[in-house]
Each structure stands twice: as C-alpha cells, then as structure tokens.
Write a protein that holds these residues in place. Structure first.
Motif, short mmCIF file in Angstrom:
data_model
loop_
_atom_site.label_atom_id
_atom_site.label_comp_id
_atom_site.label_asym_id
_atom_site.label_seq_id
_atom_site.Cartn_x
_atom_site.Cartn_y
_atom_site.Cartn_z
N ILE A 1 0.87 -1.18 0.00
CA ILE A 1 0.00 0.00 0.00
C ILE A 1 0.90 1.23 0.00
N PHE A 2 0.76 2.05 -1.01
CA PHE A 2 1.51 3.31 -1.06
C PHE A 2 0.55 4.41 -1.46
N GLN A 3 0.49 5.43 -0.65
CA GLN A 3 -0.38 6.57 -0.95
C GLN A 3 0.40 7.85 -0.71
N GLU A 4 0.35 8.73 -1.68
CA GLU A 4 1.12 9.97 -1.61
C GLU A 4 0.17 11.15 -1.64
N ARG A 5 0.53 12.19 -0.92
CA ARG A 5 -0.28 13.40 -0.90
C ARG A 5 0.64 14.59 -1.15
N ALA A 6 0.28 15.41 -2.13
CA ALA A 6 1.07 16.61 -2.40
C ALA A 6 0.94 17.58 -1.23
N ALA A 7 1.97 18.34 -0.99
CA ALA A 7 1.92 19.34 0.07
C ALA A 7 0.98 20.46 -0.34
N PRO A 8 0.32 21.11 0.62
CA PRO A 8 -0.49 22.28 0.29
C PRO A 8 0.35 23.30 -0.47
N PRO A 9 -0.23 24.01 -1.44
CA PRO A 9 0.55 24.94 -2.27
C PRO A 9 1.34 25.96 -1.47
N GLU A 10 0.79 26.42 -0.34
CA GLU A 10 1.50 27.43 0.45
C GLU A 10 2.76 26.87 1.11
N TRP A 11 2.91 25.56 1.13
CA TRP A 11 4.11 24.95 1.69
C TRP A 11 5.17 24.67 0.63
N ALA A 12 4.95 25.10 -0.58
CA ALA A 12 5.83 24.72 -1.69
C ALA A 12 7.32 24.94 -1.44
N PRO A 13 7.73 26.03 -0.78
CA PRO A 13 9.18 26.18 -0.55
C PRO A 13 9.73 25.24 0.51
N PHE A 14 8.84 24.55 1.25
CA PHE A 14 9.27 23.80 2.42
C PHE A 14 9.00 22.30 2.37
N VAL A 15 7.92 21.88 1.77
CA VAL A 15 7.52 20.48 1.78
C VAL A 15 7.17 20.06 0.36
N THR A 16 7.69 18.90 -0.07
CA THR A 16 7.36 18.42 -1.41
C THR A 16 6.22 17.41 -1.40
N ARG A 17 6.18 16.54 -0.36
CA ARG A 17 5.12 15.51 -0.36
C ARG A 17 5.03 14.87 1.02
N LEU A 18 3.88 14.22 1.24
CA LEU A 18 3.65 13.36 2.39
C LEU A 18 3.29 11.99 1.83
#
Length: 278
Positions: free
Chosen positions: A2-19
């Motif tokens: 099981i693999f599920q990916e979630r994009a980071a909220p747009p406002e986090w773009a400089p800091f987080v790429t994915r969860l």
C-alpha cells in the motif's frame, strides 16, 4: 503493498514536497540508503528500525525520527513489515516547522522529539487511524499546527536551489556573479537555511540525479558516455562519486540494483551488513 502519496499544500511549496503512507513487506533485511537531497520526517508504525554504524553495531531508532541531508550512505535494518508515514522537506523546509537549527539535522538521524513538539502524541494518534487517508490527514494537521508563519523562505536560497536543479555542476561563484553578490554571502545564506554548504549539497544532488536517471534494466551505455551526458567531467569522476556515496564501483552498483529494479536506485536492499574495509 500500500503506497499513498499526498502533495503538500501549495503554500508549503518552498518547504515540503510531499507526504506519504507506506505499508509493505521488506525486500531484504538490510537497506543501504544513498544520500538524498531532502530532509525526512518518518513516523514508524511497525517494529523498530535499527541504524547500523560503520563497525556493524546496530542501535534502535525511535518511532519518529528526522533524517537530515546526508553526505554518506546510511545502513538500516528494516522491520519485517514496513509501515510508516513520512514527510519530505525541501533542503530549507524543516526550519519552517521547527526551531532546531538546520545544521543540527544535517548528517544525522535523530529522534523527532528533538525537532518537533508533540510527536509522541502524533505517533499514538497515527497508530489508531483506520486508513492511509486518515493517517495522512492527521500528519498534515500536525504540521499545520507547527508551521512558523514568521519564517518565510530565503529567496536567495530558493534561487540557488532552482539554479542547481537545472545545473548541479554550476559553481556557486558563477551564480554569485550573476546575482551581483559575494560568494561568501551565498554560502552564509545557504548554510543558515539548509545546514550544509552549497557545494556539499550540489554534490549530493548531482549523484542523486545521476543514479535515479540510470536506465536500470535497459541497455546501459558505457560509463564514459554516461559521464559525457551528465554533470560529471569524465569516467574517473563518476567512479569516485560512486565510491564516496554508495561504497560500490559503478558496475557493482548496477548489478545490485538491476536485481530489484529502479525503485532500489537510492534504497539498495542487502541480505547482510557489508564488511568494512580493513
């Protein structure tokens, strides 16, 4: 698996790429993790991981841990069932959620409690979540609560990272000249935001881009040809990078990764702990 990916909220773009959420049996007991140009938070929901040092001594890693940008490979012993949630921070991302100095994370794997308050409560909450979606939502909410709104991305560092993404071999001095600032200013900003020098980070990025771009399982051109179409100067430069960052020759690396496929490019499965050179 099981693999599920979630994009980071747009406002986090400089800091987080994915969860992400991952649940899968381990491929092999051990895994060699090659240097990655990111900072990671992992909340382990399975049996403990163990970190193996160069002497072959293993130590248990806490359930939630932060792995900073590494300039050497890591060797871990994985649980039989891998089940965890994770966050991939950009090189300057952790400081947007934590008061820990970026330099205190670089080159280390340490308990997340040192960087993020309330992580034990989050771990307990995640263990109770019935679905990957629910686990990812809890993780995202946890980060929202810890976002430091007063801390914005360093625009100079953002520009340097973008330039490196296009040309990992570009010298920082050349970027400084274009930007009309001193070499020392670039280094100072980058170290403050990312905890590593731009030169060291560029070397990690270049190797990561090279190995993840290799056509594993297909016809592989000669190493001299691969070097010519990459950001390495020549074949000896490629060999030195492989020795430094993976502990293998290029040919040894390809033999091992081909057995497991492209997903093993930066996470090389192993049956046993490699013998340290005498």
């Amino acid at each position: 698996m099981i693999f599920q990916e979630r994009a980071a909220p747009p406002e986090w773009a400089p800091f987080v790429t994915r969860l992400w959420y991952l649940e899968t049996p381990r491929v092999r007991r051990y895994e060699k993790i090659l240097p990655l140009p990111f900072v990671h938070l992992i909340v382990n929901l399975s049996e403990p991981y163990r970190l193996v040092d160069p002497r072959g001594q293993a130590s248990v890693v806490e359930d939630a841990f932060v792995s900073g940008i590494q300039t050497e490979y890591l060797l871990i012993e994985s649980p039989r069932l891998i089940r965890h949630v994770g966050v991939e921070f950009t090189p300057q991302g952790l400081r947007a959620f934590s008061t820990i100095a970026p330099s205190d994370a670089t080159g280390r794997v340490q308990p997340a409690s040192a960087a993020l308050s309330g992580i034990a409560q989050l771990t307990r909450r995640l263990r109770r979540q019935p679905t990957p979606d629910a686990a990812l939502a809890s993780l995202e909410a946890f980060l929202h609560e810890r976002r430091r709104p007063e801390l914005q991305a360093d625009t100079l560092v953002t520009e340097v990272l973008a330039a490196m993404a296009d040309h990992p071999d570009e010298r920082i001095g050349e970027f400084a000249v274009r930007a009309g600032i001193t070499h020392k200013t670039v280094i100072a900003h980058f170290r403050a935001a990312c905890g590593i020098t731009p030169k060291a980070f560029a070397e990690v990025l270049r190797f990561h881009r090279f190995v993840t771009g290799l056509p594993i399982g297909e016809h592989l051109p000669g190493w001299a040809d691969l070097a010519a179409t990459s950001w390495y100067y020549d074949q000896p430069h490629v060999v030195r990078a492989f020795r430094r960052f993976s502990g293998y020759t290029p040919a040894e690396y390809v033999r091992r990764v081909t057995e497991f496929g492209p997903d093993a490019a930066s996470f090389v499965p192993l049956d046993e702990v490699p013998q340290s050179p005498s």
